[in-house]
Design a protein around this motif. Structure first.
Motif, PDB file in Angstrom:
ATOM      1  N   ASP A   1      15.720   3.678   2.795  1.00 45.89           N
ATOM      2  CA  ASP A   1      15.514   2.315   2.723  1.00 45.89           C
ATOM      3  C   ASP A   1      14.400   1.942   3.628  1.00 45.89           C
ATOM      4  O   ASP A   1      13.926   0.693   3.790  1.00 45.89           O
ATOM      5  CB  ASP A   1      16.435   1.163   2.885  1.00 45.89           C
ATOM      6  CG  ASP A   1      17.271   1.440   3.940  1.00 45.89           C
ATOM      7  OD1 ASP A   1      16.952   2.373   4.962  1.00 45.89           O
ATOM      8  OD2 ASP A   1      18.495   0.853   4.155  1.00 45.89           O
ATOM      9  N   TYR A   2      13.723   2.678   4.477  1.00 45.88           N
ATOM     10  CA  TYR A   2      12.598   2.279   5.572  1.00 45.88           C
ATOM     11  C   TYR A   2      11.494   1.749   4.511  1.00 45.88           C
ATOM     12  O   TYR A   2      11.004   2.787   3.518  1.00 45.88           O
ATOM     13  CB  TYR A   2      12.295   3.635   6.239  1.00 45.88           C
ATOM     14  CG  TYR A   2      12.404   3.446   7.501  1.00 45.88           C
ATOM     15  CD1 TYR A   2      13.594   2.666   8.061  1.00 45.88           C
ATOM     16  CD2 TYR A   2      11.772   3.906   8.712  1.00 45.88           C
ATOM     17  CE1 TYR A   2      13.767   2.363   9.474  1.00 45.88           C
ATOM     18  CE2 TYR A   2      12.127   3.940   9.832  1.00 45.88           C
ATOM     19  CZ  TYR A   2      13.295   3.007  10.446  1.00 45.88           C
ATOM     20  OH  TYR A   2      13.473   2.855  11.726  1.00 45.88           O
ATOM     21  N   ASN A   3      10.896   0.818   4.557  1.00 43.65           N
ATOM     22  CA  ASN A   3       9.517   0.547   4.023  1.00 43.65           C
ATOM     23  C   ASN A   3       8.371   1.249   4.638  1.00 43.65           C
ATOM     24  O   ASN A   3       8.493   2.048   5.523  1.00 43.65           O
ATOM     25  CB  ASN A   3       9.549  -1.145   3.798  1.00 43.65           C
ATOM     26  CG  ASN A   3       9.420  -1.286   5.342  1.00 43.65           C
ATOM     27  OD1 ASN A   3       8.679  -1.202   6.251  1.00 43.65           O
ATOM     28  ND2 ASN A   3       9.865  -2.690   5.535  1.00 43.65           N
ATOM     29  N   PRO A   4       7.193   0.864   3.853  1.00 46.10           N
ATOM     30  CA  PRO A   4       5.980   1.563   4.542  1.00 46.10           C
ATOM     31  C   PRO A   4       5.719   1.273   6.027  1.00 46.10           C
ATOM     32  O   PRO A   4       5.298   1.906   6.664  1.00 46.10           O
ATOM     33  CB  PRO A   4       5.011   1.495   3.436  1.00 46.10           C
ATOM     34  CG  PRO A   4       5.672   1.060   2.016  1.00 46.10           C
ATOM     35  CD  PRO A   4       6.912   0.322   2.536  1.00 46.10           C
TER      36      PRO A   4
ATOM     37  N   ILE B   1       1.349   1.908  -9.471  1.00 42.33           N
ATOM     38  CA  ILE B   1       1.664   2.201  -8.046  1.00 42.33           C
ATOM     39  C   ILE B   1       1.273   3.582  -8.262  1.00 42.33           C
ATOM     40  O   ILE B   1       1.542   4.443  -8.606  1.00 42.33           O
ATOM     41  CB  ILE B   1       3.150   2.050  -7.985  1.00 42.33           C
ATOM     42  CG1 ILE B   1       3.579   0.468  -8.030  1.00 42.33           C
ATOM     43  CG2 ILE B   1       3.367   2.528  -6.471  1.00 42.33           C
ATOM     44  CD1 ILE B   1       4.924   0.449  -7.523  1.00 42.33           C
ATOM     45  N   ARG B   2       0.154   3.765  -6.889  1.00 40.20           N
ATOM     46  CA  ARG B   2      -0.390   5.178  -6.796  1.00 40.20           C
ATOM     47  C   ARG B   2       0.643   5.895  -5.781  1.00 40.20           C
ATOM     48  O   ARG B   2       1.545   5.237  -5.027  1.00 40.20           O
ATOM     49  CB  ARG B   2      -1.895   4.935  -6.155  1.00 40.20           C
ATOM     50  CG  ARG B   2      -2.624   4.061  -7.074  1.00 40.20           C
ATOM     51  CD  ARG B   2      -3.917   3.808  -6.341  1.00 40.20           C
ATOM     52  NE  ARG B   2      -4.863   2.937  -7.366  1.00 40.20           N
ATOM     53  CZ  ARG B   2      -6.099   2.560  -7.128  1.00 40.20           C
ATOM     54  NH1 ARG B   2      -6.283   2.411  -5.670  1.00 40.20           N
ATOM     55  NH2 ARG B   2      -6.722   2.053  -8.001  1.00 40.20           N
ATOM     56  N   ARG B   3       0.296   6.970  -5.538  1.00 41.04           N
ATOM     57  CA  ARG B   3       1.114   8.012  -4.825  1.00 41.04           C
ATOM     58  C   ARG B   3       1.466   7.300  -3.253  1.00 41.04           C
ATOM     59  O   ARG B   3       2.607   7.756  -2.604  1.00 41.04           O
ATOM     60  CB  ARG B   3       0.581   9.484  -4.790  1.00 41.04           C
ATOM     61  CG  ARG B   3       1.372  10.583  -3.865  1.00 41.04           C
ATOM     62  CD  ARG B   3       0.916  11.992  -4.269  1.00 41.04           C
ATOM     63  NE  ARG B   3       1.096  12.295  -5.569  1.00 41.04           N
ATOM     64  CZ  ARG B   3       2.209  12.845  -6.126  1.00 41.04           C
ATOM     65  NH1 ARG B   3       3.273  12.801  -5.371  1.00 41.04           N
ATOM     66  NH2 ARG B   3       2.299  13.083  -7.388  1.00 41.04           N
ATOM     67  N   GLU B   4       0.105   6.976  -2.975  1.00 42.75           N
ATOM     68  CA  GLU B   4       0.278   6.517  -1.394  1.00 42.75           C
ATOM     69  C   GLU B   4       0.845   5.324  -1.143  1.00 42.75           C
ATOM     70  O   GLU B   4       1.211   4.704   0.030  1.00 42.75           O
ATOM     71  CB  GLU B   4      -1.164   6.323  -0.827  1.00 42.75           C
ATOM     72  CG  GLU B   4      -1.848   5.153  -1.013  1.00 42.75           C
ATOM     73  CD  GLU B   4      -2.521   5.184  -2.447  1.00 42.75           C
ATOM     74  OE1 GLU B   4      -3.340   4.195  -2.686  1.00 42.75           O
ATOM     75  OE2 GLU B   4      -2.431   6.394  -3.087  1.00 42.75           O
ATOM     76  N   GLY B   5       1.761   4.430  -2.316  1.00 43.05           N
ATOM     77  CA  GLY B   5       2.096   3.235  -2.262  1.00 43.05           C
ATOM     78  C   GLY B   5       1.503   2.163  -2.695  1.00 43.05           C
ATOM     79  O   GLY B   5       2.000   0.860  -2.773  1.00 43.05           O
TER      80      GLY B   5
END
Length: 506
Positions: A147-150, A480-484
Motif C-alpha cells: 500500500d505504499y504510494n509513489p 495510466i501509464r507504466r510509470e504511474g
C-alpha cells in the motif's frame, strides 16, 4: 559475476541478503545478528544505528527514532503522522509540509527528515554489505509494503540511493516473499494462488498473489496497523507488571523508565518462547530499587495472547473476501515477519489452511530480503537466475483505487465512481461517455485517489471544459501509464473541443 543485494527495511528491523556465485544468503552484521534494529539514536557526541541505538533507548528515548518507515514519504497533515506525533517520545515537527524529528544532537537542537533517518539505516546496511568483501557500488533491490504510494516508494528509493546503494527497483514485500521460495520460477508453467501472511513488529499484512507462468499479480491486500509484534510484547509486559505488583505491592506504571525496562525484558522472553518451552525474565532495579525475576511458560504465554491470535486471523478472512476466493482456493501459504515465529500462530494458520502447502522453511524475518536479492540477481543478468526471466516477473498494479466525480451533476453523475479498483494491473485505459443536460455548457471531471474508505480520498486533478454545446456528449479517456502517470483526455462529440491533463506520478 558481481554480487547483487536485497534490502528489507521494516518498521522495527532491517535485513540484508546477497546473491553471489549462485547462492543467496543473509549477511550478518558485526554483532553476528542476521537482522538489525531499524533504530537511530542521537547523542551529544555521535549518531548510533541498530543494536547500539536500541540498547540506549531507555535512557535516551526522546532522541531515539523508531518506526521511521511509518512517516516516510507522508505529509505532516496525514492523519497517520498526526497519530504518531501524539504518541512519539521524539518531538515531530513540520518542515516544508513534511514531518521531521527534532532531537538533541551534539549539544544543540537539530531536525532530521524521515528520508535522512532512513538513509542512516541504509548506510548501516551498506557497511554490512561492504563487510561482505564486495566493491564500492552495490546493485540492490529494496522492498516496500503493497500500500505504499509513489511518494513513499520514491522516498524509500531516495534514502537507499543517498546511502550509496544503486537501486535497481523497488518491489512489493509479498512479491519478494514469493520469489524467496522460487514460486513460478523453476517451473514456468506453475499456476497457484498464494497467501503471504506477514506479521511484523508494528503491523499485519495479508496478500493474495496469483502466480501464473512465472508472473505475479496481486489480487488483494489487507493491512492492519493495529496488530503487530509489539501487541504481543505489551500483553506479556502487563503480565509481568501484575506479577511485580503482587510480589511487592508496587506499580511499575508509575515510572516510564521502569515500563520501558519491563517491555524490553518481555520482548526478549517472547523471542525465547518461539524456540524454548519456558523463558526467564530478570530485570535489575526495575522499580524503587527492587530487582524483578519471574518465568513464563509457552503455554501460559499462548493463553495470555489467545485473543490476539484470533485477531491475527481476521485479516486473512478479509483478504479472501476481497479477492473473491475461499480458503480452499489457496494453494500455498507463506509466513514472513519476525512475529510469525510464534508457534501458536503458525498452528492457527496451518489449521485454517489445512489443504494448502505451508511454506516456513526460511527464517520468517529473512524471507523478504532473500527474495529481493534474487530479484536483484535477475535484474543484473546473473546467468543462473536470468534464464527463465526474459520478462519482468511482477505485474505492476495500482496500490490504491482511482475514483472520478463529474460536475455539474446530471442524474447520478455527481456521485463518486470507481474508475480503477485497487490492484488493477498497469498500464491500463478506460473510456467513459457523459451526456450533458439541457442548458449545460460547462463540464468538469475530478479525479481522486483513495484507500478502502473513500472518505479519505485525495484530489489528484481535474479537467474543466467551458462553452461546450448544450445537450452535448463528452468522451473521457483515462490512461495510466507504466510509470504511474495518469493522462486524461475529454472530447466533446459535436464541436470536437478537447481538453486534457497529465497527472504525473508523485
Amino acid at each position: 559475476m558481481a554480487a547483487a543485494f536485497g534490502v528489507h527495511f521494516g518498521s522495527t528491523s532491517a535485513c540484508l541478503a546477497v546473491y553471489k556465485d549462485g547462492k543467496t544468503d543473509v549477511v550478518a552484521n558485526e554483532a553476528g545478528d542476521r537482522v538489525t534494529p531499524a533504530i537511530v539514536a542521537f547523542t551529544d557526541h555521535d549518531k548510533a544505528v541498530g543494536l547500539a541505538a536500541k540498547q540506549g533507548i531507555i535512557r535516551n528515548a526522546q532522541n531515539t527514532v523508531c518506526n521511521v518507515k511509518q512517516t516516510l514519504g507522508r505529509e505532516f497533515t496525514d492523519p497517520a503522522v498526526q497519530q504518531i506525533t501524539a504518541s512519539s517520545p521524539v518531538k515531530i515537527v513540520e518542515k516544508d509540509g513534511k514531518p521531521a524529528y527534532e532531537v538533541e544532537f551534539q549539544e544543540k537542537r537539530a531536525t532530521f527528515t524521515p528520508v535522512q533517518i532512513a538513509e542512516l539505516v541504509y548506510k548501516n546496511m551498506r557497511e554490512i554489505a561492504q563487510s561482505h568483501g564486495d566493491g564500492e557500488i552495490h546493485d540492490t533491490v529494496v522492498t516496500c509494503p503493497v500500500d505504499y504510494n509513489p511518494q513513499q516508494r520514491n522516498a524509500l528509493s531516495q534514502s537507499a540511493e543517498a546511502a550509496g546503494f544503486h537501486v535497481l527497483r523497488v518491489i512489493n514485500e509479498p512479491t519478494a516473499a514469493a520469489l524467496a521460495y522460487d514460486l513460478g520460477q523453476k517451473d514456468i508453467h506453475e499456476y497457484c494462488n498464494v497467501l503471504v501472511y506477514r506479521l511484523g513488529g508494528t503491523s499485519c499484512d495479508c496478500t493474495v498473489i496469483s502466480v501464473n507462468c512465472g508472473m505475479y499479480r496481486i489480487l488483494a491486500n489487507i493491512s492492519r496497523p493495529d496488530i503487530g509484534g509489539s501487541s504481543f510484547t505489551d500483553v506479556l509486559a502487563e503480565h509481568f507488571a501484575g506479577e511485580f505488583k503482587r510480589q511487592w505491592k508496587s506499580d511499575v506504571h508509575e515510572n516510564k523508565r521502569a515500563v520501558a525496562k519491563l517491555k524490553n525484558a518481555a520482548e526478549n522472553c517472547k523471542h525465547v518462547l518461539s524456540t524454548m518451552p519456558t523463558a526467564q525474565c530478570s530485570v535489575e532495579s526495575l522499580h524503587e530499587g527492587i530487582d524483578f525475576q519471574s518465568s513464563v511458560s509457552r503455554a501460559r504465554f499462548e493463553s495470555l495472547v489467545s485473543s490476539l491470535l484470533q485477531q491475527c486471523l481476521q485479516p486473512v478472512e478479509q483478504v479472501l473476501t476481497e479477492a473473491q476466493l475461499t480458503k480452499e482456493n489457496i494453494h500455498k501459504v507463506i509466513v514472513c515477519g519476525g512475529t510469525t515465529k510464534i508457534p501458536a500462530l503458525q498452528r492457527s494458520l496451518k489449521d485454517y489452511f489445512n489443504e494448502a502447502e505451508f511454506l516456513n522453511s526460511i527464517v520468517p524475518d529473512e524471507v523478504v530480503a532473500l527474495g529481493a536479492a534474487k530479484q536483484a540477481a535477475i535484474l543484473t543478468g546473473n546467468e543462473e537466475e536470468s534464464k527463465l526471466h526474459e520478462q519482468e516477473n511482477e505485474v505492476e498494479c495500482l496500490s490504491k483505487q482511482i475514483l472520478i466525480k463529474v460536475l455539474p451533476s446530471n442524474s447520478d453523475q455527481d456521485k463518486l465512481q470507481v474508475l480503477f479498483p485497487a490492484f488493477t494491473p498497469i498500464p491500463v485505459r478506460r473510456q467513459h461517455v457523459f451526456d450533458l443536460s439541457q442548458e449545460q455548457t460547462t463540464f468538469c471531471v475530478e479525479i481522486f485517489e483513495a484507500d478502502d474508505s473513500i472518505n479519505d480520498r485525495v484530489l489528484l486533478g481535474r479537467v474543466v471544459m467551458q462553452e461546450v454545446p448544450e445537450n452535448g456528449q463528452i468522451t473521457a479517456v483515462f490512461h495510466i501509464r507504466r510509470e504511474g502517470s495518469l493522462h486524461v483526455t475529454c472530447t466533446e462529440k459535436t464541436s470536437g473541443k478537447l481538453e486534457d491533463v497529465l497527472i504525473e506520478a508523485q
